[in-house]
Design a protein around this motif. Structure first.
Motif, PDB file in Angstrom:
ATOM      1  N   ILE A   1       0.838  -1.201   0.000  1.00  0.00           N
ATOM      2  CA  ILE A   1       0.000   0.000   0.000  1.00  0.00           C
ATOM      3  C   ILE A   1       0.872   1.249   0.000  1.00  0.00           C
ATOM      4  CG2 ILE A   1      -1.591   1.365   1.433  1.00  0.00           C
ATOM      5  CD1 ILE A   1      -2.858  -1.389   2.204  1.00  0.00           C
ATOM      6  N   THR A   2       1.878   1.267   0.868  1.00  0.00           N
ATOM      7  CA  THR A   2       2.772   2.416   0.959  1.00  0.00           C
ATOM      8  C   THR A   2       3.526   2.628  -0.345  1.00  0.00           C
ATOM      9  OG1 THR A   2       3.024   2.049   3.332  1.00  0.00           O
ATOM     10  CG2 THR A   2       4.677   3.432   2.266  1.00  0.00           C
ATOM     11  N   TYR A   3       4.064   1.541  -0.917  1.00  0.00           N
ATOM     12  CA  TYR A   3       4.825   1.634  -2.154  1.00  0.00           C
ATOM     13  C   TYR A   3       3.954   2.147  -3.293  1.00  0.00           C
ATOM     14  CZ  TYR A   3       7.640   0.399  -6.173  1.00  0.00           C
ATOM     15  OH  TYR A   3       8.347   0.448  -7.333  1.00  0.00           O
ATOM     16  N   LEU A   4       2.779   1.566  -3.451  1.00  0.00           N
ATOM     17  CA  LEU A   4       1.898   1.970  -4.541  1.00  0.00           C
ATOM     18  C   LEU A   4       1.429   3.411  -4.361  1.00  0.00           C
ATOM     19  CD1 LEU A   4       0.423   1.328  -7.130  1.00  0.00           C
ATOM     20  CD2 LEU A   4      -1.415   0.328  -5.768  1.00  0.00           C
ATOM     21  N   TYR A   5       1.085   3.780  -3.144  1.00  0.00           N
ATOM     22  CA  TYR A   5       0.669   5.160  -2.869  1.00  0.00           C
ATOM     23  C   TYR A   5       1.770   6.132  -3.272  1.00  0.00           C
ATOM     24  CZ  TYR A   5       0.098   9.453  -0.251  1.00  0.00           C
ATOM     25  OH  TYR A   5       0.033  10.781   0.086  1.00  0.00           O
ATOM     26  N   ARG A   6       2.991   5.863  -2.841  1.00  0.00           N
ATOM     27  CA  ARG A   6       4.111   6.774  -3.147  1.00  0.00           C
ATOM     28  C   ARG A   6       4.440   6.797  -4.632  1.00  0.00           C
ATOM     29  NH1 ARG A   6       7.672   5.658   2.256  1.00  0.00           N
ATOM     30  NH2 ARG A   6       6.346   6.915   3.609  1.00  0.00           N
ATOM     31  N   LEU A   7       4.305   5.664  -5.302  1.00  0.00           N
ATOM     32  CA  LEU A   7       4.537   5.619  -6.747  1.00  0.00           C
ATOM     33  C   LEU A   7       3.513   6.474  -7.480  1.00  0.00           C
ATOM     34  CD1 LEU A   7       5.979   4.474  -9.258  1.00  0.00           C
ATOM     35  CD2 LEU A   7       4.405   2.530  -9.134  1.00  0.00           C
TER      36      LEU A   7
ATOM     37  N   GLN B   1      -3.269  12.909  -5.751  1.00  0.00           N
ATOM     38  CA  GLN B   1      -2.791  14.037  -4.963  1.00  0.00           C
ATOM     39  C   GLN B   1      -2.262  13.515  -3.627  1.00  0.00           C
ATOM     40  OE1 GLN B   1      -5.748  17.008  -4.291  1.00  0.00           O
ATOM     41  NE2 GLN B   1      -4.265  18.529  -3.608  1.00  0.00           N
ATOM     42  N   PRO B   2      -1.095  14.003  -3.185  1.00  0.00           N
ATOM     43  CA  PRO B   2      -0.540  13.503  -1.923  1.00  0.00           C
ATOM     44  C   PRO B   2      -1.341  13.968  -0.707  1.00  0.00           C
ATOM     45  CG  PRO B   2       0.803  15.287  -2.771  1.00  0.00           C
ATOM     46  CD  PRO B   2      -0.234  14.993  -3.820  1.00  0.00           C
ATOM     47  N   LEU B   3      -1.246  13.178   0.334  1.00  0.00           N
ATOM     48  CA  LEU B   3      -1.830  13.560   1.611  1.00  0.00           C
ATOM     49  C   LEU B   3      -0.951  14.644   2.238  1.00  0.00           C
ATOM     50  CD1 LEU B   3      -2.532   9.954   2.885  1.00  0.00           C
ATOM     51  CD2 LEU B   3      -4.271  11.651   2.349  1.00  0.00           C
ATOM     52  N   ALA B   4      -1.502  15.389   3.157  1.00  0.00           N
ATOM     53  CA  ALA B   4      -0.729  16.416   3.859  1.00  0.00           C
ATOM     54  C   ALA B   4       0.363  15.761   4.694  1.00  0.00           C
ATOM     55  CB  ALA B   4      -1.654  17.243   4.747  1.00  0.00           C
ATOM     56  N   LYS B   5       1.454  16.500   4.915  1.00  0.00           N
ATOM     57  CA  LYS B   5       2.550  15.967   5.735  1.00  0.00           C
ATOM     58  C   LYS B   5       2.017  15.578   7.101  1.00  0.00           C
ATOM     59  CE  LYS B   5       6.614  17.826   3.743  1.00  0.00           C
ATOM     60  NZ  LYS B   5       7.963  17.512   3.896  1.00  0.00           N
ATOM     61  N   GLY B   6       2.470  14.426   7.582  1.00  0.00           N
ATOM     62  CA  GLY B   6       2.021  13.928   8.868  1.00  0.00           C
ATOM     63  C   GLY B   6       0.695  13.176   8.804  1.00  0.00           C
TER      64      GLY B   6
ATOM     65  N   MET C   1      -4.044   6.209   3.228  1.00  0.00           N
ATOM     66  CA  MET C   1      -3.448   5.756   1.964  1.00  0.00           C
ATOM     67  C   MET C   1      -4.373   4.748   1.281  1.00  0.00           C
ATOM     68  SD  MET C   1       0.657   5.492   2.459  1.00  0.00           S
ATOM     69  CE  MET C   1       0.811   4.976   4.151  1.00  0.00           C
ATOM     70  N   LYS C   2      -4.976   3.849   2.067  1.00  0.00           N
ATOM     71  CA  LYS C   2      -5.931   2.890   1.510  1.00  0.00           C
ATOM     72  C   LYS C   2      -7.098   3.628   0.858  1.00  0.00           C
ATOM     73  CE  LYS C   2      -5.509  -1.214   4.427  1.00  0.00           C
ATOM     74  NZ  LYS C   2      -6.233  -2.041   5.411  1.00  0.00           N
ATOM     75  N   HIS C   3      -7.590   4.657   1.537  1.00  0.00           N
ATOM     76  CA  HIS C   3      -8.712   5.428   1.013  1.00  0.00           C
ATOM     77  C   HIS C   3      -8.332   6.093  -0.308  1.00  0.00           C
ATOM     78  CE1 HIS C   3     -12.533   7.508   1.186  1.00  0.00           C
ATOM     79  NE2 HIS C   3     -11.897   8.651   0.964  1.00  0.00           N
ATOM     80  N   LYS C   4      -7.132   6.661  -0.369  1.00  0.00           N
ATOM     81  CA  LYS C   4      -6.661   7.299  -1.611  1.00  0.00           C
ATOM     82  C   LYS C   4      -6.579   6.278  -2.737  1.00  0.00           C
ATOM     83  CE  LYS C   4      -5.437  11.691  -1.099  1.00  0.00           C
ATOM     84  NZ  LYS C   4      -5.764  12.756  -2.016  1.00  0.00           N
ATOM     85  N   LEU C   5      -6.055   5.090  -2.435  1.00  0.00           N
ATOM     86  CA  LEU C   5      -5.952   4.044  -3.449  1.00  0.00           C
ATOM     87  C   LEU C   5      -7.339   3.589  -3.908  1.00  0.00           C
ATOM     88  CD1 LEU C   5      -3.006   1.858  -2.112  1.00  0.00           C
ATOM     89  CD2 LEU C   5      -2.964   3.546  -3.953  1.00  0.00           C
ATOM     90  N   ALA C   6      -8.272   3.491  -2.973  1.00  0.00           N
ATOM     91  CA  ALA C   6      -9.644   3.102  -3.325  1.00  0.00           C
ATOM     92  C   ALA C   6     -10.287   4.159  -4.223  1.00  0.00           C
ATOM     93  CB  ALA C   6     -10.470   2.887  -2.069  1.00  0.00           C
ATOM     94  N   LEU C   7     -10.069   5.421  -3.915  1.00  0.00           N
ATOM     95  CA  LEU C   7     -10.601   6.500  -4.757  1.00  0.00           C
ATOM     96  C   LEU C   7      -9.982   6.444  -6.146  1.00  0.00           C
ATOM     97  CD1 LEU C   7     -10.634   9.522  -2.292  1.00  0.00           C
ATOM     98  CD2 LEU C   7     -12.609   8.364  -3.285  1.00  0.00           C
TER      99      LEU C   7
END
Length: 86
Positions: free
Chosen positions: A40-46, A54-59, A66-72
Motif C-alpha cells: 500500500i505504501t509503495y503503490l501510494y508513493r509511486l 494528490q498527496p496527503l498532507a505531511k504527517g 493511503m488505503k482510502h486514496k488508493l480506493a478513490l
C-alpha cells in the motif's frame, strides 16, 4: 473522509492493478513475502510520484488514509457500472 461502499475490495483491486503498473513502468514488482502495508505504501508513493493522485498532507500519511486514496484512485479507473461501484 467518507468510507466508500466497497473500499476493501477497491484497495485489493488497486494493489493488483498497481502491481502491473509498477512492473510495466519498470520500477519493481510486488513479492509474495511483501506485507500488504508495504504494498500500500509503495503503490501510494509511486502514484504520488507519477502525479496520478494528490498527496496527503505531511504527517497524514497513515495506512487507512493511503488505503482510502488508493480506493478513490481505483474507483476512478473502473468503467461506469462496474460491480465495485454499485
Amino acid at each position: 473522509m467518507s468510507k466508500l461502499k466497497h473500499e476493501a475490495e477497491l484497495v485489493a483491486h488497486a494493489l493488483k492493478v498497481g502491481a502491473v503498473y509498477a512492473k510495466k513502468r519498470g520500477v519493481g514488482e510486488f513479492d509474495t513475502v511483501d506485507s500488504q502495508k508495504d504494498k500500500i505504501t509503495y503503490l501510494y508513493r509511486l502514484l504520488v510520484h507519477d502525479k496520478l493522485i494528490q498527496p496527503l498532507a505531511k504527517g497524514q500519511e497513515t495506512e487507512p488514509l493511503m488505503k482510502h486514496k488508493l480506493a478513490l484512485w481505483m474507483s476512478r479507473q473502473l468503467p461506469e457500472g462496474h460491480a465495485l461501484l454499485q
